[in-house]
Design an enzyme around this catalytic site. Structure first.
Site, PDB file in Angstrom:
ATOM      1  N   SER A  21      -6.822  -2.172  -2.325  1.00 29.38           N
ATOM      2  CA  SER A  21      -7.488  -2.093  -3.425  1.00 29.38           C
ATOM      3  C   SER A  21      -8.846  -2.646  -3.327  1.00 29.38           C
ATOM      4  O   SER A  21      -9.865  -2.064  -4.003  1.00 29.38           O
ATOM      5  CB  SER A  21      -6.633  -2.957  -4.404  1.00 29.38           C
ATOM      6  OG  SER A  21      -5.507  -2.128  -4.868  1.00 29.38           O
ATOM      7  N   THR A  58       0.729  -5.526  -9.437  1.00 32.64           N
ATOM      8  CA  THR A  58       1.531  -4.644  -8.782  1.00 32.64           C
ATOM      9  C   THR A  58       3.234  -5.553  -8.841  1.00 32.64           C
ATOM     10  O   THR A  58       3.174  -6.286  -9.237  1.00 32.64           O
ATOM     11  CB  THR A  58       0.784  -4.512  -7.165  1.00 32.64           C
ATOM     12  OG1 THR A  58       1.889  -3.754  -6.324  1.00 32.64           O
ATOM     13  CG2 THR A  58       0.852  -5.949  -6.465  1.00 32.64           C
ATOM     14  N   LYS A  62       5.094  -5.966 -12.713  1.00 36.19           N
ATOM     15  CA  LYS A  62       4.602  -4.992 -13.648  1.00 36.19           C
ATOM     16  C   LYS A  62       5.488  -5.140 -14.941  1.00 36.19           C
ATOM     17  O   LYS A  62       4.934  -4.589 -15.999  1.00 36.19           O
ATOM     18  CB  LYS A  62       4.775  -3.547 -13.135  1.00 36.19           C
ATOM     19  CG  LYS A  62       3.814  -3.287 -11.923  1.00 36.19           C
ATOM     20  CD  LYS A  62       3.948  -1.857 -11.353  1.00 36.19           C
ATOM     21  CE  LYS A  62       2.932  -1.553 -10.442  1.00 36.19           C
ATOM     22  NZ  LYS A  62       3.098  -0.065 -10.100  1.00 36.19           N
ATOM     23  N   ASN A  83       0.402  -1.983 -15.316  1.00 37.32           N
ATOM     24  CA  ASN A  83      -0.200  -1.977 -13.908  1.00 37.32           C
ATOM     25  C   ASN A  83      -1.592  -2.404 -14.166  1.00 37.32           C
ATOM     26  O   ASN A  83      -2.276  -2.558 -13.166  1.00 37.32           O
ATOM     27  CB  ASN A  83       0.086  -1.001 -12.982  1.00 37.32           C
ATOM     28  CG  ASN A  83      -1.067   0.164 -13.173  1.00 37.32           C
ATOM     29  OD1 ASN A  83      -1.328   0.514 -14.492  1.00 37.32           O
ATOM     30  ND2 ASN A  83      -1.615   0.982 -12.434  1.00 37.32           N
ATOM     31  N   ALA A 124      14.621   4.330  -8.655  1.00 33.36           N
ATOM     32  CA  ALA A 124      14.925   3.902 -10.128  1.00 33.36           C
ATOM     33  C   ALA A 124      14.094   3.039 -10.369  1.00 33.36           C
ATOM     34  O   ALA A 124      14.270   2.562 -11.774  1.00 33.36           O
ATOM     35  CB  ALA A 124      16.437   3.814 -10.546  1.00 33.36           C
ATOM     36  N   ALA A 127       7.956   2.597 -10.391  1.00 34.95           N
ATOM     37  CA  ALA A 127       7.251   3.852  -9.828  1.00 34.95           C
ATOM     38  C   ALA A 127       8.132   5.003 -10.280  1.00 34.95           C
ATOM     39  O   ALA A 127       7.363   6.002 -10.626  1.00 34.95           O
ATOM     40  CB  ALA A 127       7.145   3.814  -8.362  1.00 34.95           C
TER      41      ALA A 127
END
Length: 432
Positions: A21, A58, A62, A83, A124, A127
């Site tokens: 990032s 992250t 979240k 996020n 699940a 994301a």
């Protein structure tokens, strides 16, 4: 409170050592972007009182940060996680989910048609929720979620979804450093013919939200099966673009995002040199690394450290099979890293299992060199079989594994120029 004249942005998480990032945001604009590693007990205080004007969030925070936000975007509320947080001028916190935009852009970048198609989502977690929301909004005819964490379901139910047109991996399986692992075998998904729901023409796309390595295990298999596929780097860059726009109240052109994506992808890719023993891989590799400002690693230099003896001793005492096992182990450990120039031993191509290790994060470059120019240094394989026999045995493998090939018949500097020309402009040369 943050300094309005010198706003600080960053990424909130627990372990962030391998984050890309800061690089991405550094390419998107001229502003300070930090990594904030915070323990769970300190997250609330950091979010409410931390010295930042905006942060990305992250795993594993979240969902944790959602109730700390004064206002949520429709996307964050619908998906159930945040996020991106912006501290507004009045001090209140606005929570958004730019991953939605990121995955949507990833679909477009990969050219995947979603409308009217069945999608299988592996995992699940947060994301997965984002991915499912995008797929639903894009008109997927059916979305199946399979995860070991779902009550009454698991990966043993995959056979119920072999008729899926799209497979999306939303789990961390295959992520650095556990690469190139994979959850599923894609072969049954690629079968063409009648299914319970009628005729289908095979698996249309495989997507993985993981971006490091460039090719996870599931993507490596998709490539071998000639199925269109894409990793999660486009999603990472796109969500960062959207977050940067929210942070600074600006608009960033799509072509700027494409340039950032290309720059980051090339910086992550290893350049892996293969070719005959004595063909100059170490010399050219060191020169290339210096030119690019990268670290250089010679696989053969690290094998004695692992084996506890020299390479000639391994051959003499344990034989070639033992040496190849050491070579594969060391190659795997080195090639899962990013941004290196790597010189491999001449026989690395004799073990099919090594291809995925080299290819998962690297561009494979073959150095071709005439037999009469090979350097004779008494290497075990050359003594046992002879140069000509080795060349005949390995030529086809070298050519098959290589992404590009260059002739190493001039000076190391000349060969470096040929490699850079073949790699293209994306591999940025270190400034003098």
């Amino acid at each position: 409170m943050p300094d309005a004249n010198n706003p600080v942005y960053g990424l909130l998480g627990r372990t962030l050592g391998h984050s890309y990032s800061p690089m991405i945001h550094g390419l998107l604009g001229d502003y300070e972007y930090r990594l904030f590693e915070v323990e769970p007990d300190d997250v609330r205080d950091f979010v409410l009182h931390g010295d930042f004007a905006g942060i990305n969030v992250t795993i594993p925070y979240k969902e944790t940060v959602m109730p700390l936000c004064d206002e949520l975007s429709d996307a964050a509320r619908a998906i159930g996680c945040v996020n991106t947080i912006v501290r507004r001028e009045d001090g209140t916190l606005f929570g958004d989910n730019t991953d939605y935009y990121g995955f949507s852009q990833m679909i477009d970048y990969a050219g995947v048609q979603v409308e009217g198609r069945k999608a299988l989502v592996l995992g699940a977690g947060g994301a997965s929720k984002t991915v499912c929301a995008v797929l639903a909004d894009r008109g997927a005819s059916d979305i199946a979620v399979v995860s070991r964490n779902l009550a009454g379901a698991g990966f043993d139910t995959l056979e119920d979804h072999y008729d899926s047109d799209i497979v999306v991996n939303c789990t961390p399986v295959g992520m650095y450093p556990h690469c190139p692992e994979s959850l599923v075998d894609l072969t049954p998904f690629t079968q063409v013919g009648e299914t319970r729901k009628g005729y289908r023409d095979g698996l249309g796309a495989v997507l993985d939200v993981v971006y490091n390595p460039a090719s996870t295990g599931i993507l490596l298999q998709a490539e071998k099966l000639h199925v269109p596929h894409a990793n999660g780097l486009a999603m990472l860059v796109a969500q960062a673009k959207r977050a940067s726009e929210l942070f600074r109240g600006v608009s960033i052109a799509d072509d700027a995002m494409a340039d950032v994506l290309e720059r980051v992808a090339s910086s992550m890719r290893n350049i892996v040199l293969v070719g005959m023993p004595g063909g100059g891989k170490s010399t050219v590799g060191a020169a290339l690394a210096e030119r690019l400002g990268r670290a250089f690693v010679d696989v053969d230099d690290h094998i004695p450290e692992v084996a506890g003896k020299t390479i000639p001793e391994i051959f003499a005492e344990e034989g070639e099979a033992s040496f190849r096992r050491f070579e594969t182990s060391v190659t795997g450990d080195i090639c899962k890293r990013s941004g290196l120039v790597i010189a491999c031993g001449g026989g690395v191509v004799t073990q099919p299992r090594n291809y995925d290790l080299l290819h998962q994060n690297g561009v494979i470059v073959l150095l071709r060199r005439p037999l009469d120019l090979l350097v004779s240094d008494g290497r075990p394989m050359r003594i046992g079989k002879g140069v000509a026999a080795l060349e005949r045995e390995r030529r086809r493998l070298y050519e098959a594994w290589a992404d590009i090939a260059v002739d190493n018949t001039g000076t190391p500097e000349q060969t470096v120029e040929l490699i850079l020309e073949a790699l293209g402009d994306a591999f940025v040369v270190k400034e003098a």
